[in-house]
Design a protein around this motif. Sequence first.
Motif, PDB file in Angstrom:
ATOM      1  N   GLY A   1       0.804  -1.110   0.005  1.00 18.53           N
ATOM      2  CA  GLY A   1       0.024   0.021  -0.049  1.00 18.53           C
ATOM      3  C   GLY A   1       1.108   1.379   0.062  1.00 18.53           C
ATOM      4  O   GLY A   1       1.619   1.331  -0.754  1.00 18.53           O
ATOM      5  N   GLN A   2       0.659   2.111   1.140  1.00 18.28           N
ATOM      6  CA  GLN A   2       1.475   3.374   1.155  1.00 18.28           C
ATOM      7  C   GLN A   2       2.822   3.165   2.147  1.00 18.28           C
ATOM      8  O   GLN A   2       3.663   3.929   2.243  1.00 18.28           O
ATOM      9  CB  GLN A   2       0.639   4.483   1.655  1.00 18.28           C
ATOM     10  N   LEU A   3       2.942   1.786   2.425  1.00 19.00           N
ATOM     11  CA  LEU A   3       4.154   1.471   3.302  1.00 19.00           C
ATOM     12  C   LEU A   3       5.235   0.829   2.661  1.00 19.00           C
ATOM     13  O   LEU A   3       4.815  -0.090   1.778  1.00 19.00           O
ATOM     14  CB  LEU A   3       3.365   0.645   4.588  1.00 19.00           C
ATOM     15  N   LEU A   4       6.564   1.473   2.799  1.00 17.46           N
ATOM     16  CA  LEU A   4       7.334   0.502   2.217  1.00 17.46           C
ATOM     17  C   LEU A   4       8.189  -0.057   3.239  1.00 17.46           C
ATOM     18  O   LEU A   4       8.727   0.598   4.126  1.00 17.46           O
ATOM     19  CB  LEU A   4       8.405   1.607   1.366  1.00 17.46           C
ATOM     20  N   ARG A   5       8.408  -1.376   3.120  1.00 18.56           N
ATOM     21  CA  ARG A   5       9.467  -2.099   4.273  1.00 18.56           C
ATOM     22  C   ARG A   5      10.717  -2.600   3.292  1.00 18.56           C
ATOM     23  O   ARG A   5      10.593  -3.022   2.160  1.00 18.56           O
ATOM     24  CB  ARG A   5       8.890  -3.443   4.250  1.00 18.56           C
ATOM     25  N   ILE A   6      11.677  -2.010   4.002  1.00 20.70           N
ATOM     26  CA  ILE A   6      13.211  -2.015   3.518  1.00 20.70           C
ATOM     27  C   ILE A   6      13.802  -2.856   4.165  1.00 20.70           C
ATOM     28  O   ILE A   6      14.474  -2.506   5.101  1.00 20.70           O
ATOM     29  CB  ILE A   6      13.614  -0.840   3.164  1.00 20.70           C
ATOM     30  N   PRO A   7      14.025  -4.509   3.959  1.00 13.53           N
ATOM     31  CA  PRO A   7      15.055  -5.037   4.508  1.00 13.53           C
ATOM     32  C   PRO A   7      16.330  -4.943   4.363  1.00 13.53           C
ATOM     33  O   PRO A   7      16.784  -4.333   3.183  1.00 13.53           O
ATOM     34  CB  PRO A   7      14.810  -6.366   4.155  1.00 13.53           C
ATOM     35  N   ILE A   8      17.065  -4.828   5.369  1.00 10.82           N
ATOM     36  CA  ILE A   8      18.831  -4.416   5.364  1.00 10.82           C
ATOM     37  C   ILE A   8      19.355  -5.843   5.188  1.00 10.82           C
ATOM     38  O   ILE A   8      19.683  -6.513   6.290  1.00 10.82           O
ATOM     39  CB  ILE A   8      19.310  -3.758   6.517  1.00 10.82           C
ATOM     40  N   PRO A   9      20.142  -6.095   3.804  1.00 11.12           N
ATOM     41  CA  PRO A   9      20.488  -7.454   4.132  1.00 11.12           C
ATOM     42  C   PRO A   9      22.124  -7.407   4.720  1.00 11.12           C
ATOM     43  O   PRO A   9      22.431  -6.291   4.701  1.00 11.12           O
ATOM     44  CB  PRO A   9      20.804  -7.619   2.371  1.00 11.12           C
ATOM     45  N   PRO A  10      22.207  -8.476   5.080  1.00  8.86           N
ATOM     46  CA  PRO A  10      23.791  -8.409   5.904  1.00  8.86           C
ATOM     47  C   PRO A  10      24.590  -8.217   4.496  1.00  8.86           C
ATOM     48  O   PRO A  10      24.573  -8.617   3.373  1.00  8.86           O
ATOM     49  CB  PRO A  10      23.828  -9.973   6.223  1.00  8.86           C
TER      50      PRO A  10
END
Length: 187
Positions: free
Chosen positions: A97-106
């Motif tokens: 939706g209007q939320l961006l989840r940004i995983p931080i890879p190792p």
Amino acid sequence: MSDVDYDEADLKRRMDGAVDSLKKEFGGLRTGRASAALLDPIKVEAYGSPTPISQVGTVSVPEPRMISVQVWDKDLVGAVDKAIRNSALGLNPVVEGQLLRIPIPPLNEERRAEIAKLAGTYAENARVAVRNVRRDGMDALKKMEKDGDLSEDEHKMFAEDVQKLTDNAIKGIDDSLKTKQEEIMQV
């Protein structure tokens, strides 16, 4: 002493500014841990001009390896996603939706070395900025001596002060770089 163009406080302020600017740039370098400052250098094409992400949404760090961006205007979600993907950070947001989840890879060893090298480049740019401020100070002193506003002894004394300011600023840059590189190389 006479009224002079030489302003030691101004030189110090400008040198400190170069060191502070470097610390902000370091904040944008990825170390494997999530930090809202990581997205600071990224600009989003919004309303016809490049805009910092923090001005188009709320940036938060819900967990150690995740950054989230709640975009306020749903029309900008695509632009924010694209800006993050196109940045040199190597991040891939997940849009919900209007939320961006940004995983931080190792970070792998090769990427750590690249980021450490980039930190070195930022530090060198800060050193150059400090040296330019030093040069401005020395030029002002030379001009004042030439114009008769300053004796040779005063010139020498002020020149030593400018050099001390420069040495302190360069030491601050080197210390920040060493700390940041250690942080980056930590697994």
